[in-house]
Design a protein around this motif. Sequence first.
Motif, PDB file in Angstrom:
ATOM      1  N   ILE A 103     -23.241  -0.125  15.014  1.00  0.00           N
ATOM      2  CA  ILE A 103     -21.843   0.260  14.968  1.00  0.00           C
ATOM      3  C   ILE A 103     -21.215  -0.010  16.320  1.00  0.00           C
ATOM      4  O   ILE A 103     -21.757   0.335  17.342  1.00  0.00           O
ATOM      5  N   ASP A 104     -20.070  -0.638  16.280  1.00  0.00           N
ATOM      6  CA  ASP A 104     -19.425  -0.988  17.526  1.00  0.00           C
ATOM      7  C   ASP A 104     -17.931  -0.715  17.407  1.00  0.00           C
ATOM      8  O   ASP A 104     -17.306  -1.038  16.409  1.00  0.00           O
ATOM      9  N   GLN A 105     -17.396  -0.110  18.412  1.00  0.00           N
ATOM     10  CA  GLN A 105     -15.969   0.191  18.410  1.00  0.00           C
ATOM     11  C   GLN A 105     -15.204  -0.989  18.976  1.00  0.00           C
ATOM     12  O   GLN A 105     -15.508  -1.448  20.057  1.00  0.00           O
ATOM     13  N   THR A 106     -14.251  -1.502  18.234  1.00  0.00           N
ATOM     14  CA  THR A 106     -13.486  -2.616  18.771  1.00  0.00           C
ATOM     15  C   THR A 106     -11.995  -2.287  18.768  1.00  0.00           C
ATOM     16  O   THR A 106     -11.537  -1.396  18.087  1.00  0.00           O
ATOM     17  N   MET A 107     -11.280  -3.052  19.561  1.00  0.00           N
ATOM     18  CA  MET A 107      -9.832  -2.909  19.600  1.00  0.00           C
ATOM     19  C   MET A 107      -9.255  -3.380  18.284  1.00  0.00           C
ATOM     20  O   MET A 107      -9.719  -4.361  17.728  1.00  0.00           O
ATOM     21  N   PRO A 108      -8.240  -2.703  17.796  1.00  0.00           N
ATOM     22  CA  PRO A 108      -7.633  -3.170  16.555  1.00  0.00           C
ATOM     23  C   PRO A 108      -6.767  -4.406  16.763  1.00  0.00           C
ATOM     24  O   PRO A 108      -5.694  -4.322  17.337  1.00  0.00           O
ATOM     25  N   GLU A 109      -7.267  -5.527  16.342  1.00  0.00           N
ATOM     26  CA  GLU A 109      -6.457  -6.737  16.273  1.00  0.00           C
ATOM     27  C   GLU A 109      -6.214  -7.034  14.795  1.00  0.00           C
ATOM     28  O   GLU A 109      -6.517  -6.222  13.939  1.00  0.00           O
ATOM     29  N   LEU A 110      -5.726  -8.212  14.519  1.00  0.00           N
ATOM     30  CA  LEU A 110      -5.326  -8.536  13.151  1.00  0.00           C
ATOM     31  C   LEU A 110      -6.400  -8.222  12.104  1.00  0.00           C
ATOM     32  O   LEU A 110      -6.104  -7.563  11.106  1.00  0.00           O
ATOM     33  N   PRO A 111      -7.636  -8.650  12.265  1.00  0.00           N
ATOM     34  CA  PRO A 111      -8.628  -8.395  11.206  1.00  0.00           C
ATOM     35  C   PRO A 111      -8.904  -6.906  11.003  1.00  0.00           C
ATOM     36  O   PRO A 111      -9.059  -6.461   9.860  1.00  0.00           O
ATOM     37  N   GLU A 112      -8.948  -6.164  12.086  1.00  0.00           N
ATOM     38  CA  GLU A 112      -9.190  -4.733  11.978  1.00  0.00           C
ATOM     39  C   GLU A 112      -8.000  -4.040  11.308  1.00  0.00           C
ATOM     40  O   GLU A 112      -8.170  -3.152  10.464  1.00  0.00           O
ATOM     41  N   VAL A 113      -6.803  -4.456  11.690  1.00  0.00           N
ATOM     42  CA  VAL A 113      -5.603  -3.856  11.111  1.00  0.00           C
ATOM     43  C   VAL A 113      -5.537  -4.154   9.608  1.00  0.00           C
ATOM     44  O   VAL A 113      -5.216  -3.286   8.796  1.00  0.00           O
ATOM     45  N   GLU A 114      -5.867  -5.372   9.240  1.00  0.00           N
ATOM     46  CA  GLU A 114      -5.852  -5.738   7.820  1.00  0.00           C
ATOM     47  C   GLU A 114      -6.887  -4.917   7.039  1.00  0.00           C
ATOM     48  O   GLU A 114      -6.633  -4.445   5.930  1.00  0.00           O
ATOM     49  N   THR A 115      -8.057  -4.767   7.636  1.00  0.00           N
ATOM     50  CA  THR A 115      -9.119  -3.988   7.003  1.00  0.00           C
ATOM     51  C   THR A 115      -8.683  -2.543   6.766  1.00  0.00           C
ATOM     52  O   THR A 115      -8.876  -1.988   5.686  1.00  0.00           O
ATOM     53  N   VAL A 116      -8.065  -1.959   7.780  1.00  0.00           N
ATOM     54  CA  VAL A 116      -7.603  -0.574   7.646  1.00  0.00           C
ATOM     55  C   VAL A 116      -6.480  -0.486   6.614  1.00  0.00           C
ATOM     56  O   VAL A 116      -6.477   0.403   5.755  1.00  0.00           O
ATOM     57  N   ALA A 117      -5.534  -1.416   6.680  1.00  0.00           N
ATOM     58  CA  ALA A 117      -4.407  -1.389   5.736  1.00  0.00           C
ATOM     59  C   ALA A 117      -4.919  -1.479   4.299  1.00  0.00           C
ATOM     60  O   ALA A 117      -4.489  -0.716   3.427  1.00  0.00           O
ATOM     61  N   ASN A 118      -5.853  -2.387   4.049  1.00  0.00           N
ATOM     62  CA  ASN A 118      -6.399  -2.532   2.698  1.00  0.00           C
ATOM     63  C   ASN A 118      -7.142  -1.275   2.260  1.00  0.00           C
ATOM     64  O   ASN A 118      -7.034  -0.848   1.111  1.00  0.00           O
ATOM     65  N   GLY A 119      -7.911  -0.713   3.174  1.00  0.00           N
ATOM     66  CA  GLY A 119      -8.680   0.489   2.850  1.00  0.00           C
ATOM     67  C   GLY A 119      -7.776   1.667   2.533  1.00  0.00           C
ATOM     68  O   GLY A 119      -8.003   2.406   1.575  1.00  0.00           O
TER      69      GLY A 119
END
Length: 277
Positions: free
Chosen positions: A3-19
Amino acid sequence: MEIDQTMPELPEVETVANGVDARVRGRRIQRVWTSGKPQTFKSSEAEIVAALTAARIKLVHRVGKTIVMDLLRTGKEPAQFLIHLGMTGRLLVSQPEVPLPAHTHAVLSLSDGREVRFVDPRRFGRLSVLTGAAAYQGPGAEPTTVPVEEFSHLFKGRKLAIKAALLNQSILHGVGNIYADESLFRAGIRPRRQAGQLTREQLARLHAALRQVLSQAIKLGGSSVSDYVDADGVRGFFQLEHKVYSRAGQPCLQCGSVLKKIVVGGRTTVYCPRCQQ
DNA sequence: AGGTTGACCTGGACGC
DNA sequence: TGCGTCCAGGTCAACC
């Protein structure tokens, strides 16, 4: 499990939005609580509470790095709730009995009892609302769908470094430091090269590299979204394997040269002095 | 107007 | 051990 914490960029934001979309679409917002930390709110808190209370969530999606919640309101104009995660922001869907994490700045209580929570320790995130028919478009071009000719045109005549141009959200929105470095490495382009001086071929390579790196990261994100959105915010994303980002001083995975660290556009930048010309 | 810089934040890493 | 310092970076305002 890694598990790794990353900055929210486009892919992370899209993943969260979809979830979040999968969990709350169609629900009604009953109550809204906000923390009163002024810099977190681009719209006033009263405005946000007024726009969201009693609204129905039509869709949650992504525009650039912003999560957009489309809202339907009986007897009123539609509205959009804009959530920018900044660096450390999280958007969680929780049962009400789960204790509120520290640094919670907004809570939307849904009709079924669950809560949408915005948590952001460092407070670089921003919340705002838009009312009226005009949909939020974001400040720049959308990197996942922009055609190559339009992409190339964005940089025409620009004197700034290509790395700085990639980070400039009013040119292209959604790309942050990680994917800027990763796409430049994959395209074999030096971060300090003037954006307007790049050849057609280089721009085409960059366009392809960027799309490839983003879509790969979105795919990987999909596997961790439930852990992320449902949890108390501790878990991060499965990451794309970084080839240059945060690997300064280590050998290039392609040629073995020592990766260099410089500052471009005020941001730490890592590149391979041999593979990127 | 395009481009550049620093402030905003706080947790974590590191040095002494 | 504990304290101080530095660093991370998305965005925006202020400046050149």
